[in-house]
Scaffold this motif. Structure first.
Motif, short mmCIF file in Angstrom:
data_model
loop_
_atom_site.label_atom_id
_atom_site.label_comp_id
_atom_site.label_asym_id
_atom_site.label_seq_id
_atom_site.Cartn_x
_atom_site.Cartn_y
_atom_site.Cartn_z
N VAL A 1 0.88 -1.14 -0.02
CA VAL A 1 -0.04 -0.09 -0.03
C VAL A 1 0.87 1.16 -0.06
O VAL A 1 1.82 1.36 0.73
CB VAL A 1 -0.95 0.22 1.25
N TYR A 2 0.74 2.24 -0.96
CA TYR A 2 1.30 3.40 -1.13
C TYR A 2 0.47 4.52 -0.79
O TYR A 2 -0.80 4.54 -0.98
CB TYR A 2 2.06 3.49 -2.30
N ALA A 3 1.22 5.50 -0.32
CA ALA A 3 0.58 7.05 -0.57
C ALA A 3 1.35 7.64 -1.79
O ALA A 3 2.29 7.81 -1.77
CB ALA A 3 0.89 8.00 0.75
N VAL A 4 0.46 8.00 -2.74
CA VAL A 4 0.71 8.45 -4.15
C VAL A 4 0.34 9.96 -4.03
O VAL A 4 -0.74 10.46 -3.76
CB VAL A 4 0.03 7.60 -4.95
N TYR A 5 1.14 10.92 -4.44
CA TYR A 5 1.04 12.35 -4.64
C TYR A 5 1.99 12.88 -5.71
O TYR A 5 2.95 12.33 -6.04
CB TYR A 5 1.35 13.04 -3.23
N PRO A 6 1.49 14.11 -6.19
CA PRO A 6 2.14 14.80 -7.27
C PRO A 6 3.44 15.24 -6.68
O PRO A 6 3.73 15.35 -5.38
CB PRO A 6 1.17 15.81 -7.55
N SER A 7 4.54 14.96 -7.70
CA SER A 7 6.04 15.05 -7.58
C SER A 7 6.23 16.62 -7.15
O SER A 7 5.81 17.66 -7.94
CB SER A 7 6.90 14.74 -8.64
N LYS A 8 6.68 16.88 -6.09
CA LYS A 8 7.25 18.50 -5.81
C LYS A 8 8.45 18.34 -5.16
O LYS A 8 8.89 17.62 -4.23
CB LYS A 8 6.14 19.07 -4.53
N ARG A 9 9.39 19.40 -5.77
CA ARG A 9 10.65 19.47 -5.00
C ARG A 9 10.57 19.74 -3.33
O ARG A 9 11.64 19.01 -2.84
CB ARG A 9 11.54 20.48 -5.70
N TYR A 10 9.63 20.48 -3.17
CA TYR A 10 9.53 20.84 -1.69
C TYR A 10 8.26 20.11 -1.30
O TYR A 10 7.00 20.80 -1.82
CB TYR A 10 9.51 22.38 -1.42
N LEU A 11 8.08 19.12 -0.49
CA LEU A 11 6.78 18.65 -0.21
C LEU A 11 5.97 19.55 0.65
O LEU A 11 6.59 19.99 2.01
CB LEU A 11 7.13 17.36 0.28
N VAL A 12 4.76 19.84 0.31
CA VAL A 12 3.99 20.56 1.37
C VAL A 12 3.80 20.08 2.48
O VAL A 12 3.40 18.89 2.61
CB VAL A 12 2.50 20.92 0.63
N PRO A 13 3.84 20.94 3.85
CA PRO A 13 3.68 20.35 4.98
C PRO A 13 2.34 19.43 5.25
O PRO A 13 2.50 18.59 5.89
CB PRO A 13 3.63 21.65 5.77
N LYS A 14 1.40 20.02 4.70
CA LYS A 14 -0.07 19.28 5.00
C LYS A 14 0.20 17.72 4.40
O LYS A 14 -0.52 16.86 5.00
CB LYS A 14 -1.27 20.17 4.54
N VAL A 15 0.71 17.61 3.31
CA VAL A 15 0.99 16.13 2.74
C VAL A 15 1.63 15.30 3.34
O VAL A 15 1.46 14.26 3.91
CB VAL A 15 1.34 16.42 0.86
N ARG A 16 2.96 16.20 3.77
CA ARG A 16 3.69 15.30 4.79
C ARG A 16 3.58 14.95 5.98
O ARG A 16 3.50 13.71 6.16
CB ARG A 16 5.44 16.10 4.85
N ALA A 17 2.46 15.68 6.62
CA ALA A 17 2.16 15.39 8.00
C ALA A 17 1.14 14.25 7.76
O ALA A 17 0.99 13.30 8.61
CB ALA A 17 1.27 16.66 8.42
N PHE A 18 0.26 14.36 6.72
CA PHE A 18 -0.86 13.00 6.43
C PHE A 18 -0.07 11.81 6.28
O PHE A 18 -0.43 10.82 6.84
CB PHE A 18 -1.74 13.42 5.53
N VAL A 19 0.94 11.65 5.34
CA VAL A 19 1.50 10.75 5.13
C VAL A 19 2.31 10.17 6.08
O VAL A 19 2.51 8.99 6.29
CB VAL A 19 2.43 11.14 3.75
N ASP A 20 3.07 10.87 6.97
CA ASP A 20 3.68 10.33 8.05
C ASP A 20 2.65 9.91 9.07
O ASP A 20 3.04 8.79 9.51
CB ASP A 20 4.38 11.68 8.87
N PHE A 21 1.40 10.53 9.28
CA PHE A 21 0.49 9.92 9.86
C PHE A 21 0.04 8.58 9.43
O PHE A 21 0.02 7.67 10.36
CB PHE A 21 -0.89 10.81 10.12
N LEU A 22 0.03 8.46 8.34
CA LEU A 22 -0.39 7.11 7.82
C LEU A 22 0.49 5.85 8.10
O LEU A 22 0.31 4.83 8.51
CB LEU A 22 -0.71 7.07 6.24
N VAL A 23 2.00 6.39 7.91
CA VAL A 23 2.88 5.42 8.07
C VAL A 23 3.03 5.01 9.59
O VAL A 23 3.10 3.75 9.96
CB VAL A 23 4.27 6.00 7.72
#
Length: 301
Positions: free
Chosen positions: A268-290
């Motif tokens: 199972v993966y968290a998939v998101y659009p590629s960004k050089r600087y990952l937006v904090p809200k996306v990083r926070a949610f993915v970290d939560f899932l992990v």
């Protein structure tokens, strides 16, 4: 004309291939999309897009202009992303697509605590087992099991491995017998998860040996939780993520079969659009899932 809006609309129209898809993605009306492109062409004095009722394509001038526009908009996104990353603030609106069964079983109960930790964040969580188009449908993150990304502009982070088990109710096994080899599944009623690649053919391994076994059954359903209900009712055998039936197996409501033959796991993966600087809200949610899902993996996963 708002030049930035017009440039953004033009870029998405090129990349999504239609005004309708652009309107859905940007949450504009189709008329607004058409107006922005028309005003941009008028301001430039050139036609950028060939448009018919069936298809749309770039003119020669449009191709040159698109390359410059995409580069400039990407640089602006990078600049904003860099500032967001430096500030480290988890805020704004986050749209997430996730499978219903996985969400309800594994992490829905933890969502309130996640939102309490981030009071300036709002979450729109859409539960749907189909595979969404992140860009066209405007999602920030999608949770899915996949072996290959469909778009090179997407990145994926592993959040868990789902070990599967083949199991059935005790009364069904008493009536039909307990299989010890995958080939014996030909003699059984098998309940299928219709959205899975393995709906009609289940894969197993044993000491390095791989085996694929076609299965049949009268019931196919697009929800793993519905598969679980059918198994509990004694309708047949099913291949299902172990975490979905862990309590049933422990309580004896269901029994695992096939001994040392291990069903193929799903990543199972968290998939998101590629960004050089990952937006904090996306990083926070993915970290939560992990953090939430890693603890649910079995020894096999």
């Amino acid at each position: 004309m708002d030049r930035f809006t017009a440039l953004t609309v033009f870029r998405h129209a090129v990349e999504l291939g239609s005004f309708a898809a652009t309107a859905r993605h940007l949450r504009l009306s189709p008329a607004a999309v058409s107006k922005n492109v028309g005003e941009l062409e008028a301001a430039l004095g050139v036609r950028l897009l060939h448009r018919t009722t069936r298809r749309m394509s770039l003119t020669e001038a449009g191709e040159l202009y698109y390359e410059s526009v995409a580069r400039v908009l990407d640089e602006l996104d990078d600049a904003e992303g860099m500032l967001d990353a430096m500030q480290g603030e988890t805020k704004g609106s986050l749209r997430v697509s996730a499978p219903m069964s996985l969400t309800l079983t594994c992490f829905a109960s933890a969502i309130p605590a996640f939102l309490q930790r981030h009071p300036e964040l709002s979450l729109d969580l859409r539960l749907d087992d189909r595979r969404v188009n992140l860009v066209e449908e405007g999602f920030d993150v999608a949770i899915r099991g996949t072996e290959q990304l469909e778009d090179s502009s997407l990145v994926a982070r592993k959040v868990m491995t789902l070990a599967h088990v083949v199991c059935g109710a005790p009364d069904y096994l008493e009536r039909r017998g307990t299989p010890t080899h995958p080939k014996q599944l030909r003699e059984h009623e098998c309940v299928g998860f219709s959205l899975a690649a393995h709906a009609r053919e289940w894969s197993f391994s044993k000491r390095g040996r791989e085996l694929r076994q076609p299965v049949r059954g009268r019931y196919q359903v697009s929800s793993s939780l519905a598969v679980r209900e059918a198994l509990r009712a004694g309708l047949g055998l099913g291949m299902i993520p172990e975490v979905y039936v862990r309590e049933d197996l422990a309580a004896g409501r269901l029994r695992a079969v096939l001994g040392e033959w291990t069903p193929r796991s799903a990543t199972v993966y968290a998939v998101y659009p590629s960004k050089r600087y990952l937006v904090p809200k996306v990083r926070a949610f993915v970290d939560f899932l992990v953090a939430e899902l890693a603890g649910l993996e079995t020894a096999e996963g």
